[in-house]
Design an enzyme around this catalytic site. Structure first.
Site, mmCIF file in Angstrom:
data_model
loop_
_atom_site.group_PDB
_atom_site.id
_atom_site.type_symbol
_atom_site.label_atom_id
_atom_site.label_comp_id
_atom_site.label_asym_id
_atom_site.label_seq_id
_atom_site.Cartn_x
_atom_site.Cartn_y
_atom_site.Cartn_z
ATOM 1 N N PHE A 164 6.340 -58.551 15.256
ATOM 2 C CA PHE A 164 6.625 -57.121 15.384
ATOM 3 C C PHE A 164 6.145 -56.420 14.107
ATOM 4 C CE2 PHE A 164 9.910 -59.687 17.453
ATOM 5 C CZ PHE A 164 9.847 -59.256 18.762
ATOM 6 N N CYS A 206 17.532 -53.236 13.894
ATOM 7 C CA CYS A 206 17.665 -51.830 13.501
ATOM 8 C C CYS A 206 18.564 -51.052 14.449
ATOM 9 C CB CYS A 206 16.290 -51.171 13.422
ATOM 10 S SG CYS A 206 15.420 -51.176 14.989
ATOM 11 N N ASN A 247 2.566 -60.187 22.894
ATOM 12 C CA ASN A 247 4.012 -60.077 22.987
ATOM 13 C C ASN A 247 4.624 -61.169 22.103
ATOM 14 O OD1 ASN A 247 6.722 -60.401 23.813
ATOM 15 N ND2 ASN A 247 6.251 -59.561 25.833
ATOM 16 N N ALA A 248 5.459 -60.773 21.154
ATOM 17 C CA ALA A 248 5.997 -61.738 20.191
ATOM 18 C C ALA A 248 6.871 -62.800 20.872
ATOM 19 C CB ALA A 248 6.793 -61.012 19.116
HETATM 20 N N1 SAH Z 1 7.852 -54.639 10.981
HETATM 21 C C1 SAH Z 1 7.366 -53.280 10.973
HETATM 22 C C2 SAH Z 1 8.138 -52.352 11.894
HETATM 23 C C3 SAH Z 1 8.322 -52.886 13.258
HETATM 24 S S1 SAH Z 1 8.766 -51.704 14.456
HETATM 25 C C4 SAH Z 1 7.450 -52.748 9.559
HETATM 26 O O1 SAH Z 1 8.171 -53.321 8.761
HETATM 27 O O2 SAH Z 1 6.800 -51.741 9.279
HETATM 28 C C5 SAH Z 1 8.615 -52.679 15.875
HETATM 29 C C6 SAH Z 1 7.217 -53.003 16.268
HETATM 30 O O3 SAH Z 1 7.271 -53.957 17.314
HETATM 31 C C7 SAH Z 1 6.409 -51.842 16.786
HETATM 32 O O4 SAH Z 1 5.185 -51.764 16.107
HETATM 33 C C8 SAH Z 1 6.150 -52.177 18.270
HETATM 34 O O5 SAH Z 1 4.870 -51.762 18.722
HETATM 35 C C9 SAH Z 1 6.246 -53.673 18.252
HETATM 36 N N2 SAH Z 1 6.654 -54.336 19.501
HETATM 37 C C10 SAH Z 1 7.525 -53.891 20.432
HETATM 38 N N3 SAH Z 1 7.725 -54.841 21.375
HETATM 39 C C11 SAH Z 1 6.977 -55.906 21.023
HETATM 40 C C12 SAH Z 1 6.785 -57.201 21.566
HETATM 41 N N4 SAH Z 1 7.414 -57.599 22.669
HETATM 42 N N5 SAH Z 1 5.945 -58.052 20.921
HETATM 43 C C13 SAH Z 1 5.305 -57.672 19.792
HETATM 44 N N6 SAH Z 1 5.462 -56.458 19.228
HETATM 45 C C14 SAH Z 1 6.291 -55.586 19.819
#
Ligand code: SAH
Length: 390
Positions: A225, A334, A273-274
């Site tokens: 993410f 968060c 997708n993570a």
């Molecule tokens: N880690 C970042 C903030 C993350 S916000 C920082 O510190 O700046 C969450 C992020 O997860 C967003 O960019 C969103 O696009 C991504 N996201 C949402 N669902 C996801 C998923 N299933 N797999 C991967 N990324 C995802």
């Protein structure tokens, strides 16, 4: 005829108010003056007409009143200017060498419905309440006078605006915006797209945690993410290799640009997708020395808490299993609906299921530019634990 310019609240509301909660819900408002409009500053009274203070009124939201003052007297430009200056004074004291931070964190800075993020000479602002929306020009003037910014961007395209009966909007409010704005976090320089990036352009609440993460970068690192790579780049300063996993294509492109800007050739971007990535990595027998998990909020309301907790557990369990002995897991949440105790309980479960022993090295939250207001737990939303997986 209801009393002009006032809101009368129930005994339960009075109790909340006196206990310091800055929000009074619609159910606890007994009557409002016929002349009162959404966004007005109203006098708050108990059932007998005793004055309790002043609040910002919302017609559409379930949160009818947001505390502004215990006292009588005008809530005018001078009051808003003083609150803005007090908010910025805290940031300048805590971050004397930085120019990127959250300047105003809504009610935690006694400015309900206003969020202001500063990225050097540029400001990104959210007007999240009819009261701040209506005073938009006033706030733009105050911000322009205080910061002399090159531009002020309106990022009021947040979902919460709809709860206030406002339509999401964004655009340039002041000055000129160049194609690329940059800001610094520790030894890393990040590009931010103030108009098209997520939220206000970046997640400044994780800034101190990003910088702290650089202490744990070694061997093979994984940042899930990743957004613009806030964690990934810090890990990349020290690690052999970093894999940044992110689902948004535009964010993935941003990670690549940020890595190049910082001369980090060891950051690999995986647009995926993570959840799937973590499962596949385990199936393939991959291992990492540091893993960061910083997902978006999984619970937008109370009903979603159980499902959110299952989601958190799944990714944390897999991350623990992916770590080599002695590896570090930096794991965040968060959503204020999952309190720190519940988050820790979820981690207990993930550790047990992973058949690993896990130590808590540090419990962190948002940076000091996101103050927590006592009496309003919602302002204490970010959890970020540093764990060692044995
Ligand atoms: N880690 C970042 C903030 C993350 S916000 C920082 O510190 O700046 C969450 C992020 O997860 C967003 O960019 C969103 O696009 C991504 N996201 C949402 N669902 C996801 C998923 N299933 N797999 C991967 N990324 C995802």
């Amino acid at each position: 005829m209801k009393k002009s310019g006032t809101a009368s609240i129930s005994r339960k509301g009075v109790e909340r108010w006196k206990n310091g909660h800055p929000w009074i819900y619609a159910a606890d408002v007994e009557s409002v003056g016929d002349d009162v409009q959404g966004g007005d500053v109203v006098r708050v009274e108990d059932g007998r007409g005793w004055f309790l203070g002043q609040a910002l009124y919302s017609k559409a939201s379930k949160i009818s009143l947001r505390w502004l003052s215990w006292e009588d007297g005008p809530i005018d430009a001078a009051v808003f200017r003083a609150r803005l200056e007090a908010a910025d004074a805290l940031r300048r004291r805590e971050y004397p060498d930085d120019t990127a931070y959250r300047v105003v964190h809504g009610e935690a800075d006694l400015l309900p419905g206003l969020v202001v993020d500063r990225f050097g000479d540029y400001l990104s602002v959210q007007f999240l309440h009819a009261g701040t929306e209506r005073r938009k020009q006033l706030f733009v003037d105050l911000l322009a006078a205080h910061f002399s910014p090159k531009a002020i961007v309106n990022r009021s395209d947040a979902h919460v605006r709809t709860l206030e009966g406002l339509t999401p909007e964004k655009g340039l409010l002041f000055g000129e915006l160049p194609p690329v704005v940059t800001y610094r976090e520790g030894h890393v320089v990040l590009e931010v797209d103030l108009l098209h990036g997520q939220k206000t352009g970046a997640f400044l609440d994780q800034r101190d945690n990003h910088v702290r993460a650089s202490d744990f970068g070694h061997g093979d690192a994984l940042d899930c993410f990743s957004y613009a790579g806030g964690f990934a780049l810090q890990l990349g300063l020290k690690a052999r290799k970093v894999t940044a996993v992110e689902i948004s294509e535009s964010a993935c492109a941003q990670i690549g640009k940020n890595a190049t800007r910082n001369g980090l050739a060891n950051v690999e971007v995986v647009c995926a997708n993570a959840f799937d990535f973590l499962r596949d990595a385990l199936d393939e027998g991959r291992r990492f020395d540091t893993v960061v998990l910083d997902p978006p909020s999984f619970a937008k309301n109370k009903d979603a808490i159980a499902a959110a907790t299952r989601g958190y557990k799944e990714i944390n369990l897999r991350a623990m299993q992916l770590l080599r002995p002695g590896g570090t897991l930096i794991t965040a949440s968060c959503t204020h609906h999952v309190a720190e105790e519940a988050f820790e309980a979820m981690l207990d479960g993930a550790a047990a299921d992973s058949k690993r022993r896990v130590q808590i090295i540090e419990k962190r939250g948002a940076g000091k530019d996101h103050p927590v207001l006592l009496g309003l737990r919602e302002t204490r939303y970010l959890k970020c634990f540093v764990l060692r997986v044995l």
